[in-house]
Design a protein around this motif. Sequence first.
Motif, mmCIF file in Angstrom:
data_model
loop_
_atom_site.group_PDB
_atom_site.id
_atom_site.type_symbol
_atom_site.label_atom_id
_atom_site.label_comp_id
_atom_site.label_asym_id
_atom_site.label_seq_id
_atom_site.Cartn_x
_atom_site.Cartn_y
_atom_site.Cartn_z
ATOM 1 N N SER A 144 -5.529 -5.932 -41.113
ATOM 2 C CA SER A 144 -4.784 -5.729 -39.910
ATOM 3 C C SER A 144 -6.036 -5.194 -38.843
ATOM 4 N N LEU A 145 -6.868 -4.090 -39.265
ATOM 5 C CA LEU A 145 -8.034 -3.866 -38.495
ATOM 6 C C LEU A 145 -9.281 -4.288 -38.538
ATOM 7 N N GLY A 146 -9.501 -5.587 -39.314
ATOM 8 C CA GLY A 146 -10.550 -6.349 -39.211
ATOM 9 C C GLY A 146 -10.767 -7.034 -40.721
ATOM 10 N N GLY A 147 -11.538 -8.210 -40.589
ATOM 11 C CA GLY A 147 -11.611 -8.982 -41.904
ATOM 12 C C GLY A 147 -12.763 -8.573 -42.718
ATOM 13 N N LEU A 148 -13.114 -9.555 -43.348
ATOM 14 C CA LEU A 148 -14.310 -9.191 -44.485
ATOM 15 C C LEU A 148 -15.691 -8.822 -43.612
ATOM 16 N N GLU A 149 -15.707 -9.723 -42.562
ATOM 17 C CA GLU A 149 -17.147 -9.285 -42.011
ATOM 18 C C GLU A 149 -17.244 -7.819 -41.420
ATOM 19 N N TYR A 150 -16.221 -7.238 -41.270
ATOM 20 C CA TYR A 150 -16.221 -5.677 -40.861
ATOM 21 C C TYR A 150 -16.480 -4.953 -42.127
ATOM 22 N N ILE A 151 -15.981 -5.328 -43.194
ATOM 23 C CA ILE A 151 -16.118 -4.428 -44.324
ATOM 24 C C ILE A 151 -17.725 -4.660 -44.868
ATOM 25 N N VAL A 152 -18.388 -5.974 -44.641
ATOM 26 C CA VAL A 152 -19.740 -5.972 -44.898
ATOM 27 C C VAL A 152 -20.600 -5.235 -43.963
ATOM 28 N N HIS A 153 -20.106 -5.293 -42.588
ATOM 29 C CA HIS A 153 -20.752 -4.786 -41.596
ATOM 30 C C HIS A 153 -20.892 -3.036 -41.846
ATOM 31 N N HIS A 154 -19.675 -2.333 -42.201
ATOM 32 C CA HIS A 154 -19.742 -1.219 -42.518
ATOM 33 C C HIS A 154 -20.374 -0.800 -43.444
ATOM 34 N N SER A 155 -20.199 -1.654 -44.804
ATOM 35 C CA SER A 155 -20.685 -1.218 -45.998
ATOM 36 C C SER A 155 -22.265 -1.213 -45.922
ATOM 37 N N LEU A 156 -22.942 -2.230 -45.231
ATOM 38 C CA LEU A 156 -24.216 -2.328 -45.318
ATOM 39 C C LEU A 156 -24.900 -1.115 -44.574
ATOM 40 N N SER A 157 -24.191 -0.803 -43.239
ATOM 41 C CA SER A 157 -24.569 0.150 -42.357
ATOM 42 C C SER A 157 -24.376 1.564 -42.989
ATOM 43 N N GLY A 158 -23.442 1.836 -43.699
ATOM 44 C CA GLY A 158 -23.039 3.117 -44.086
ATOM 45 C C GLY A 158 -24.298 3.373 -45.611
ATOM 46 N N ILE A 159 -24.437 2.186 -46.141
ATOM 47 C CA ILE A 159 -25.327 2.386 -47.348
ATOM 48 C C ILE A 159 -26.701 2.742 -46.834
ATOM 49 N N ALA A 160 -27.133 2.094 -45.723
ATOM 50 C CA ALA A 160 -28.570 2.324 -45.057
ATOM 51 C C ALA A 160 -28.735 3.633 -44.644
ATOM 52 N N VAL A 161 -27.834 3.954 -43.776
ATOM 53 C CA VAL A 161 -27.653 5.442 -43.007
ATOM 54 C C VAL A 161 -27.469 6.611 -44.293
ATOM 55 N N VAL A 243 -36.161 0.950 -52.764
ATOM 56 C CA VAL A 243 -34.865 0.788 -52.297
ATOM 57 C C VAL A 243 -34.942 0.954 -50.684
ATOM 58 N N GLY A 244 -35.719 1.958 -50.080
ATOM 59 C CA GLY A 244 -35.840 2.262 -48.700
ATOM 60 C C GLY A 244 -36.521 1.021 -48.075
ATOM 61 N N TYR A 245 -37.618 0.450 -48.792
ATOM 62 C CA TYR A 245 -38.426 -0.722 -48.347
ATOM 63 C C TYR A 245 -37.386 -1.729 -48.108
#
Length: 278
Positions: A144-161, A243-245
């Motif tokens: 309802s609040l977003g599909g798979l692309e939102y989960i991928v986006h937030h997961s990648l961003s969250g891990i990097a941050v 990992v950071g690289y």
Amino acid sequence: MISVMAVSRKTMTLGIYQNQAELLVKNYLLSDPIIPYTSVLGGVVACKVFYDLVQLISTFYFTSYNSLTKVQRIDWNNRGISTLHAIFISVMSLYFVFWSNLFSEEHLPGLFTFRSSPLSTFTLGVTVGYFLSDLGMICWLYPSLGGLEYIVHHSLSGIAVAYSLFTGEGQFYTFMVLISEVTTPEINMRWYLDTAGLKRSSAYLINGVVIFFGWLVARILLFVYIFHHVYIHYAQVVQMHAVGYLLVLVVPTALAIMNLMWFGKIIKGLIKILAKKQ
């Protein structure tokens, strides 16, 4: 005379409590080893507080809010948090990238890829708290609040941050990517206008044009600059942990691809709106 002394005692007492509170924040809540944890927790708590505030304000001041479905009201409140976070992290990211000397090669010695400060760490911690909260909401009410692309986006961003937060590596590039959050308030405004039945209004059209140019600058051209900057400073980037690289190379690339896909949809939507106006 007695009243003056009483006021003086109260002032001294308040001063003592204020000093104790400042010492508590400085020595414990914002001490270097604890900042990552307190800032993440603070980010989660702030999301909950702002969610309730948006809900309360919207109930009394927006007539269309009460006519929405339960899921729409949750989305409305959640986008309020998203907008506030986007404004916060965009301002802070612009400050660290363009105005602060923290990552300057001219003012400070050493590799900029390993630099951090209590303020930069605290800022990233708040953002991790936001990503955790928002990702939890998306998964809870999926899709309802977003599909798979939102989960991928937030997961990648969250891990990097989170990596930059806890290791102190690559914070400069993390803030560069986070500048792209400057487009989030416009995206949320588009949803608000659509939900309020103003899709054919001039405000909706103007907002669409702002989204187009904002996305072009902050999510297309900015990422080109990021890749160029990484290429020019590759000798420093390659000295980061493996990992950071990988995160510096993979996450911006993945986000850039997603941004291009979304940009295509933005162009199609804007063309459709302009065609209806003619």
